[in-house]
Design a protein around this motif. Structure first.
Motif, PDB file in Angstrom:
ATOM      1  N   UNK A  56       0.809  -1.228   0.000  1.00  0.00           N
ATOM      2  CA  UNK A  56       0.000   0.000   0.000  1.00  0.00           C
ATOM      3  C   UNK A  56       0.834   1.265   0.000  1.00  0.00           C
ATOM      4  N   UNK A  57       2.110   1.146   0.360  1.00  0.00           N
ATOM      5  CA  UNK A  57       2.997   2.312   0.274  1.00  0.00           C
ATOM      6  C   UNK A  57       3.492   2.539  -1.149  1.00  0.00           C
ATOM      7  N   UNK A  59       1.441   1.534  -4.169  1.00  0.00           N
ATOM      8  CA  UNK A  59       0.355   1.711  -5.146  1.00  0.00           C
ATOM      9  C   UNK A  59      -0.970   1.993  -4.426  1.00  0.00           C
ATOM     10  N   UNK A  60      -1.949   2.546  -5.168  1.00  0.00           N
ATOM     11  CA  UNK A  60      -3.264   2.782  -4.574  1.00  0.00           C
ATOM     12  C   UNK A  60      -3.957   1.464  -4.210  1.00  0.00           C
ATOM     13  N   UNK A  61      -4.794   1.525  -3.196  1.00  0.00           N
ATOM     14  CA  UNK A  61      -5.433   0.312  -2.678  1.00  0.00           C
ATOM     15  C   UNK A  61      -6.881   0.597  -2.276  1.00  0.00           C
ATOM     16  N   UNK A 283      -5.423  -1.513  -6.577  1.00  0.00           N
ATOM     17  CA  UNK A 283      -6.393  -1.180  -7.626  1.00  0.00           C
ATOM     18  C   UNK A 283      -5.696  -0.552  -8.833  1.00  0.00           C
ATOM     19  N   UNK A 285      -5.959   2.146 -12.312  1.00  0.00           N
ATOM     20  CA  UNK A 285      -6.115   3.603 -12.379  1.00  0.00           C
ATOM     21  C   UNK A 285      -7.561   4.068 -12.257  1.00  0.00           C
TER      22      UNK A 285
ATOM     23  N   UNK B  36     -10.021   9.905 -11.750  1.00  0.00           N
ATOM     24  CA  UNK B  36      -8.700   9.298 -11.621  1.00  0.00           C
ATOM     25  C   UNK B  36      -7.702  10.304 -11.061  1.00  0.00           C
ATOM     26  N   UNK B  38      -4.519  10.274 -12.290  1.00  0.00           N
ATOM     27  CA  UNK B  38      -3.591  10.637 -13.359  1.00  0.00           C
ATOM     28  C   UNK B  38      -4.085  11.777 -14.231  1.00  0.00           C
ATOM     29  N   UNK B  56      -7.137   6.741  -0.584  1.00  0.00           N
ATOM     30  CA  UNK B  56      -6.244   5.584  -0.732  1.00  0.00           C
ATOM     31  C   UNK B  56      -6.458   4.837  -2.036  1.00  0.00           C
ATOM     32  N   UNK B  57      -7.608   5.072  -2.685  1.00  0.00           N
ATOM     33  CA  UNK B  57      -7.828   4.463  -3.996  1.00  0.00           C
ATOM     34  C   UNK B  57      -7.122   5.242  -5.102  1.00  0.00           C
ATOM     35  N   UNK B  58      -6.621   6.418  -4.754  1.00  0.00           N
ATOM     36  CA  UNK B  58      -5.994   7.280  -5.757  1.00  0.00           C
ATOM     37  C   UNK B  58      -4.477   7.293  -5.661  1.00  0.00           C
ATOM     38  N   UNK B  59      -3.953   7.198  -4.456  1.00  0.00           N
ATOM     39  CA  UNK B  59      -2.502   7.326  -4.254  1.00  0.00           C
ATOM     40  C   UNK B  59      -2.014   6.340  -3.194  1.00  0.00           C
ATOM     41  N   UNK B  60      -0.711   6.072  -3.166  1.00  0.00           N
ATOM     42  CA  UNK B  60      -0.149   5.183  -2.130  1.00  0.00           C
ATOM     43  C   UNK B  60      -0.287   5.793  -0.735  1.00  0.00           C
ATOM     44  N   UNK B  61      -0.421   4.945   0.240  1.00  0.00           N
ATOM     45  CA  UNK B  61      -0.674   5.407   1.609  1.00  0.00           C
ATOM     46  C   UNK B  61       0.105   4.559   2.617  1.00  0.00           C
ATOM     47  N   UNK B 283       1.493   9.078   0.914  1.00  0.00           N
ATOM     48  CA  UNK B 283       2.959   9.154   0.925  1.00  0.00           C
ATOM     49  C   UNK B 283       3.492   9.549  -0.453  1.00  0.00           C
ATOM     50  N   UNK B 285       6.783   9.404  -3.373  1.00  0.00           N
ATOM     51  CA  UNK B 285       7.341   8.277  -4.119  1.00  0.00           C
ATOM     52  C   UNK B 285       8.354   7.460  -3.342  1.00  0.00           C
TER      53      UNK B 285
END
Lengths: 418, 418
Positions: A56-57, A59-61, A283, A285, B36, B38, B56-61, B283, B285
């Protein structure tokens, strides 16, 4: 299926422990201890030893909620089984503890008659942290599909296009649901993890588990990738392990339930099972869960799910999965359709609704994921093994010669009261 | 600080409800209902009404673990305060319920004397789902820093470079920790949300909350962005709201504790507080949490944190935050240093260790985040309001004229036994 490899070709588990090596430690981590999604380093070895516990760090989840209730009890009865001896398929003497080290286990939980007799964590994994299950995810999708079949929401004999008309012109256009469940579709898609030109890399770009190059013009979400799959050969004739089947099955489950896979797993399994922690899917994009490989759970919750299977669908004082779903899987598929696939470490096995069925003397069946993920249910020995790992080699042909004999030796020892 | 706007310029809350509109519903969602990361659509209105509940569905966490124990009790005593009347700063009659609608609330929880008297959810928010706190995150970072000060691990008078030598040649090179805590540093950095050329967009690219264009050569992680900040003016003279201060403070906290911000928040607050659900940070990259704006929590857990503050650091039967950390914040900073910033909706206020202090007749103080996020602690009325929202306008100058009088009216009503 990947080429087998002996661990001797890669540095040992202890010398690649991500905690010892300090991967991703420090603010910022040192340049030679940095792991990112964008540069693809999370797939390298030993970087993946950190990454599989920290998806999860990267990619999105999407969250799989455990509900507000208490965790179900997992009674403990410690039993040091580390010294139990076995012989590897290539004739080497082995112990259970040595097996774990040699196959890069990140964690293992063994249940005997519902009691947690052995639980160990290595590498970056902690009891409360989810680890990616890779293709163990498929077996969850299969059980969810089975639940919807029993509820009358999915007909295994129906054409796939009854649920997903968008697949009409794809290789799935004339496939039946049960062929997708059992992976007996005839598709051009290839799944060779070591070949960067294999279609599985296209799937990974689409499902969010590989960076998308700036000039890439392929599908950038799971649905578009599935629609683009072409037929090759006939459906229903032979088993061929292709993750796209599971992603189609997940699509069918969503359409049949009108729920996301995360909602479905939460409502039907994670909440009633009394999971200890939330799980999550990575998930794509557009927010689509990878039903073929994207589920991360804690090790104990993986063990709870395995125990639910062993108990014919009952766990936490209730019937979570209808027993016929479990019996159907445990009974296995057609070994004749499985044989041509050439899994030398699984002689006489079959594949049924996203589970691997050994047809061995104990009737054991398995959920299996690359890099050594697995659930091993041994009904006769009343034993369930849940295991997460970060093996340098993707294909389980690298694990099986060491793990499978160790599991059988443990089963026999437990049956003998050892 | 953004330009104020009346809600009349945007479609109303009810007509932009993401559930009603079907944003991100369907497999796949319809093209005109797709959001999205992106393509940047998650920042558009009304798309952000969905996005702020689904970061969290959009970016890493990174997860903030709540621990294995039970959630702390939040006793309920329902009290319909929806009809309580107030007058907006521009003279319009208002009710508490109407205020919520007009300011695009996604959820509100009101505690009076520790009892949950009013709890409402709108839009995409659910009781168990985390919502992004935006700059409310800063107030958590401030409290964590305060805890480390009391423990002797951070000296507010020390140079920032005592903890982060990498900042030597940056605008923070001659700043003191307390200047970063109170945002009185002199920096060239600008934070104008409506200006795409403002430095805040560079921070968003660096911290993972804005896509990075293929040809971008700016910093792609938070640390690199902070190191690149230049000085402008003098430190210690005046308050200027600049998120980079908080990200530096978060860096100091990590170095002082040798923990990630997530680990620190989990261990020091989330676990002892008995949070109901895990929280998470988005988070960058390289896995660095956004300490200036990246925390998502459930509404109830936000209310628990506010109540901890109101109770001088005590909650769930224990002292979680040392009382001097709370008193120091509640006492406020220097209103003379705050005045030049020109917050017309906050006359006489000050800023102290990442909190906004009203110095009003009730001694109220606040955590505030763009798009209407907030914690409002009214010590005299023994009232805490936790609120998540998805207002079309980022700056809280669009909320304050409606929300602040409603909060004061509610406080007075509760004090009068109403």
């Amino acid at each position: 299926m990947s080429v087998a490899s002996t661990p001797a070709q890669s540095p040992a588990a202890t010398s690649t422990d991500p905690e010892t090596l300090g991967w991703m430690r420090g603010f910022p981590p040192a340049p030679d201890r940095l792991i990112t999604f964008h540069d693809g380093s999370f797939r390298n070895f030993p970087e993946l030893r950190w990454a599989w516990s920290n998806i999860r760090q990267l990619v999105p989840t999407m969250n799989v909620w455990r509900g507000a209730g208490p965790a179900s009890s997992l009674p403990r009865e410690d039993h040091d089984i580390g010294a139990i001896a076995s012989t590897t398929m290539d004739g080497r003497p082995m112990t259970f503890a040595k097996m774990l080290e040699e196959t890069y286990a990140d964690g293992i939980a063994v249940l005997h008659r519902g009691r947690l007799i052995y639980e160990r964590y290595f590498g970056a994994l902690k009891p409360h942290k989810p680890h990616i299950g890779m293709s163990v995810t498929k077996s969850f999708t299969g059980v969810l599909a089975g639940i919807l079949v029993v509820e009358g929401k999915i007909d295994p004999q129906a054409p796939v296009t009854d649920y997903v008309p968008e697949l009409k012109r794809s290789g799935f256009g004339d496939a039946r649901v049960h062929e997708v469940m059992d992976m007996t579709t005839g598709l051009a898609y290839t799944e060779i993890y070591t070949d960067k030109n294999s279609d599985v890399w296209g799937l990974r770009r689409a499902n969010g588990m590989a960076p998308i190059p700036p000039d890439y013009d392929g599908p950038t979400n799971i649905f578009d990738f599935l629609i683009a799959q072409a037929k090759q050969g006939e459906h229903g004739k032979a088993f061929a392990y292709k993750t796209v089947n599971t992603d189609v099955l997940a699509w069918i489950c969503r359409r049949a339930s009108n729920m996301t896979l995360s909602e479905l797993l939460s409502e039907r399994i994670w909440q009633p099972m009394g999971a200890e922690e939330d799980a999550y899917y990575h998930v794509d994009r557009i927010g689509t869960e990878s039903g073929g490989g994207g589920l991360s759970t804690t090790l104990r919750d993986l063990a709870r799910f395995g125990e639910t299977k062993r108990n014919h669908g009952r766990f936490n004082g209730r019937q979570i999965v209808a027993s016929q779903v479990v019996e159907d899987i445990a009974g296995g598929g057609d070994p004749e359709k499985f044989k041509p696939a050439g899994y030398t470490t699984l002689p006489g096995a079959s594949y049924r609704n996203q589970w691997w069925v050994t047809h061995n003397e104990h009737g054991a069946y398995m959920a299996r994921g690359v890099y050594g993920q697995g659930i091993y249910v041994d009904p006769k020995a009343e034993m369930v093994i849940a295991r997460y790992a970060s093996h340098p080699v993707a294909g389980n042909a690298a694990n099986d010669p060491v793990t499978l004999p160790a599991y059988m030796a443990l089963a026999k020892s437990l049956m003998a009261g050892g």
